[in-house]
Design an enzyme around this catalytic site. Structure first.
Site, PDB file in Angstrom:
ATOM      1  N   LEU A  15       0.852  -1.196   0.000  1.00 35.20           N
ATOM      2  CA  LEU A  15       0.000   0.000   0.000  1.00 35.20           C
ATOM      3  C   LEU A  15       0.886   1.244   0.000  1.00 35.20           C
ATOM      4  CD1 LEU A  15      -2.967   0.886   0.069  1.00 35.20           C
ATOM      5  CD2 LEU A  15      -2.801   0.948   2.547  1.00 35.20           C
ATOM      6  N   HIS A  16       1.396   1.601  -1.172  1.00 37.35           N
ATOM      7  CA  HIS A  16       2.263   2.774  -1.305  1.00 37.35           C
ATOM      8  C   HIS A  16       1.439   3.975  -1.770  1.00 37.35           C
ATOM      9  CE1 HIS A  16       2.568   2.313  -5.746  1.00 37.35           C
ATOM     10  NE2 HIS A  16       2.390   1.033  -5.442  1.00 37.35           N
ATOM     11  N   ALA A  17       2.084   5.020  -2.219  1.00 36.96           N
ATOM     12  CA  ALA A  17       1.409   6.286  -2.510  1.00 36.96           C
ATOM     13  C   ALA A  17       0.254   6.186  -3.505  1.00 36.96           C
ATOM     14  CB  ALA A  17       2.422   7.318  -2.998  1.00 36.96           C
ATOM     15  N   SER A  20      -2.726   4.259  -2.239  1.00 32.19           N
ATOM     16  CA  SER A  20      -3.276   4.978  -1.083  1.00 32.19           C
ATOM     17  C   SER A  20      -4.168   6.126  -1.540  1.00 32.19           C
ATOM     18  CB  SER A  20      -2.157   5.514  -0.187  1.00 32.19           C
ATOM     19  OG  SER A  20      -1.458   4.461   0.435  1.00 32.19           O
TER      20      SER A  20
END
Length: 95
Positions: A15-17, A20
């Site tokens: 769950l990175h940028a 997200s």
């Protein structure tokens, strides 16, 4: 009442940028209070706050748990689980 479900993160970076941002944007389209967690016992995080979602740091292969309370809670949980299961697709829509 609260609706809860989960889906496994497929993105190699977890769950990175980018995911997200998509998750928060989608969560904000619902009136229900929406929360996520990397563990079913919590801690639970407000899914409508990008800063808070980024702090979850859920890794690839983690089951991301979603729960919502409110008028459209079932729809909110279903939509977020679908987003995670689809691996946050680039569909060109702005939601």
């Amino acid at each position: 009442m609260t609706t809860t479900a989960s889906a496994v993160l497929k993105d190699p970076l977890g769950l990175h940028a980018r995911p997200s941002v998509k998750l928060v944007k989608l969560a904000k389209t619902f009136d229900a209070t929406v929360e996520i967690a990397a563990d079913p016992e919590g801690p639970w995080t407000a899914a409508k706050s990008l800063i808070k979602v980024m702090k979850v740091k859920a890794r690839h292969g983690t089951a991301l748990h979603v729960r919502a309370t409110g008028a459209d809670e079932a729809a909110a949980v279903a939509a977020l689980v679908e987003l995670v299961e689809a691996d946050f697709p680039e569909d060109g829509s702005d939601g």
